[in-house]
Design an enzyme around this catalytic site. Sequence first.
Site, PDB file in Angstrom:
ATOM      1  N   ASN A  31     -15.822  63.730  25.481  1.00 17.30           N
ATOM      2  CA  ASN A  31     -16.853  64.617  26.013  1.00 17.30           C
ATOM      3  C   ASN A  31     -16.684  64.888  27.505  1.00 17.30           C
ATOM      4  OD1 ASN A  31     -18.160  64.985  23.575  1.00 17.30           O
ATOM      5  ND2 ASN A  31     -19.377  63.116  23.843  1.00 17.30           N
ATOM      6  N   GLU A  32     -15.712  64.235  28.093  1.00 18.92           N
ATOM      7  CA  GLU A  32     -15.496  64.465  29.521  1.00 18.92           C
ATOM      8  C   GLU A  32     -14.148  65.191  29.714  1.00 18.92           C
ATOM      9  OE1 GLU A  32     -16.539  60.989  31.876  1.00 18.92           O
ATOM     10  OE2 GLU A  32     -18.094  60.450  30.423  1.00 18.92           O
TER      11      GLU A  32
END
Lengths: 689, 308
Positions: B117-118
Amino acid sequence: MFFKKPAIVLILFGLLTFGSLSYFYFAQRYFMSNQREFLIHINNLNNYKSNLTTQVLKNSLYAYNSQDKLASDYDGVQNELQQLQNSKILNTQSYTSIKESINSVLQPQINKFLIKIQNFLLLNSAVKNSIVFLSSFIYNASYIQKKEPKLYIQSIKILDAFEETRKIQDLDYLDKIDYLLQSNSKNKKTKRFIKTFNLHTSYLIKKLPPFIQVTQNILANNVDNTLHKIKKEFNKTTLHDFAFFNRFAFVVVVVLFLYLLLALYLFMQYKKANKSLQYSLSHDTLTGVYDRSSLMKDTAENGAVIMLINIDAFKEINDVYGNNFGNRVLIKLTERLKEYFNDFSVPKVYRVGGDEFATLFINKSAKEVMKIGKILEESIKDENFQIDNIHINLSVSIAISSVAPLLENADLALKVVKKDMNRRIIEYKEELSVKKEWKKNIEVVNMVKSALKEDRIVPYFQGIVNLQNMKIEKYESLVRLILPSGEVLSPYAFLDVVSKTHYYYDITKVMIQKSIEVAKVHPQQRFSINFSMKDIINENIINTLFKLFDADRETAKRIDIELLETEMVAVEDKRISEFIQKVHSYGSKILIDDFGTGYSNFAYLSDLDVDILKIDASIIKEITSDPKKLHITRSIHNFTLGMNMQNVAEFVETKETALLLKEIGIEYAQGYLFCKPQATPQLENSVTL
Amino acid sequence: MFKHFIIISSTFVLLLANEPISPIPQTVKYNQAKALLGKRLFYDTLLSKDNTVACVVCHNLSSGGADARKVSQGVYGRLGNIQSPTVYNARYNFKQFWNGRANNLKEQAKEALENPNEHDMNPQLIEQRLNASTSYKKLFYKVYHTKKITFNETIDAISEFEKALITPNAKFDKYLRGESSLNHQEKDGYILFKQYGCITCHNGINIGGNSFQKMGTFFPYKTKASYPDRAEILKNKKYHNVFKVPTLRNIALTSPYFHDGSSKTLLQAVKKMAYYNLGIDIPDDDAQKIVAFLKTLTGEKPKIVEAP
């Protein structure tokens, strides 16, 4: 063989020693560094852990306290534990149990300990937070202080009890106190004060027991004990390892010692071998006595009296009985010499040549040595040497010298004594001309050498007169050496000395060339050149002569060759007759020089195709005074007539002689009466009596 | 009466024995060459799968080093589940991430780069991309003297840059050093900060960041955030809603507040903390004073950020 194999052994053993030494060094270093690594981490862990405990105490005591140090000590414990677990030394077999106790005992204990710290931080903050808050809360509640002083004092007492409990960590303080404030006041502010206060005290009463418990738990942990145990076990194991290294060091020292022993042994072997090599270099292989090089060394070291002993006619012994026998003679004589010299305490006998021995006397005078030498010479002469049933008598020549250079001087003296059949022993003396002669010889050779180089070897010409018409019909070409000063040397001054060198042939060549050149410009006369037997058997000379003959056949017809009668017996007949034949083929003539001094063998001469016999000066000189000589001259002349030869009378110096010769019928005469040898043939070719 | 006063004052003497906050040093030691390389990487979207995200996107160095958004947005517009904490002075935090699962800056950077998610990257892909760039190859060669760039060197450079991210000379630091004074409101705020007990957790050089504490000690804190707390990390329910105490340095610049970004203003945040962790409704006046104090914690941006 010897030098190769031990070297390999030495290198291999050396490698082994070096290998074990370096293994020991590196293993020991590796072990030490690993051991140090482990100790550093376990000590660090211990330090961080006790710092952390201190920080816990500090934090529990002070309300306003930075937790940074605590946090970093917490990290430190975690890191050091990990590093300790990663210590290289723990991978070693003998440290398995320590690794096991770190992983299964220490690690869980520390993890538990750290969780307790986390719990402590949570509870500590909660407790402190409430106490700090309550302190300021009460402090700021001026309304309550004024309106409800009892309630106010009660609140302070309750806070005080909590604070004491926290500080002293004794829950008993809380038993005696009712921690909740109670009031019937309807005042809003009072109600709110009581509510907030009770909220926090209810919170504190819940949190203080676990806080105290966890704090005491932290202080009474078992990590220290475990660390101590692990350290103790580690030290025990390392001691064991150190003992191993001690034993290993002992082995290494033994190996090193053995290596040095081996090296020493091989070195000694090498020295021994070297010694025998040196022996063979300094000793004669046949007889086992010292050799010439040893003698040179010994004479250089201590001046003494040298005695040289040379076996007479040893060459003949070898020729007759063979070299093998000769060698045995040498060995036998060596034994004899050693035995003899032993009596005079002369330690060393040297063999300095094939048939030559030497000894050195250090504490004896030349006179004494001469005596010793005389006795030796006589005893050898009297002794009967027996080898394989062959009896042989030896004689020796002895030369002694006390003048340096010993060996050279003795050598020279020995040469002198060898020539003299009446003396068998000689002492070298300065006045012994041998050396001077030898020196002079060198000077002569050098003189001829430079004369040849500088074209100072020239022919002189002496006319030969026809006694019938008194005309000079021939010239004898005679060799002369012109010194740079202009002085003219006759061959007696140099030719004999130089005859043993190759310069001799160079002289002959010069004489041939120059004589032919002169003959070319004097077409009326014949020219004769002196040849020795050496010249005849020298291909180079023969070739030179006939090459020049071929180049100018007209002149060649007038060139005659004079040979010495005395030399002729030494050379094969065939070679001489071939040479004469070849000379004749050019129209040249052969003269025999100095006839009447040697064997004067008519039969021999008759076999050779000789044209002219030159009658020797010793006869001609005396024909006027000695009837015998006159008779000889007549006989020679009669013989030559019968052989279809002619005669030349040499050394004619008086008119009387010339007339007598003419009367006998001798065809030619040569001598000072007519002409002396001159650089060029004289132009006037008539002479008068 | 007098006796009681002594009790209270003796308690205070004890409490005030130590100054619990220390100033940020003016300079720190770090490898300049590595840090500059790290800076370039920090700003480079090459380190994200779709080339849209760089470290700096969620750690905005031009403001407070954090993210103004409630949760950060990663590659392909994927949303995270946490409010990005500031990277400024992160070197002084004893653990990284809100829940402290990273022991140091390097571990944090690795996780952020690999989190789907990063940055949604992996070490191989990062090495592949960096090695394809001639300018990076030159830079890494200059710094690390290796021909092939490795993931570890990349992380090393980034963490070296982060070590340089300190904000010295905050007004409060100057006050602590005796170089400057606080106004009445700020000074009152600091006293209240201590009296209300905030200091028990927010202390040390980073005014926080050195312990894990519970959010909501008096009333249970309820949040929609799905971010794992210490209870999940340690597998122990006792640590429900326990997080790393955040630093209060540059706090005025890092709105929104708390791990769930639930407070937009400092005033709200102070009031929320007073409610949940003191069980009180803090008087507005006191809260304002504390906010005034908090605003003195904004420091100077490090030179390495300003440099081109």
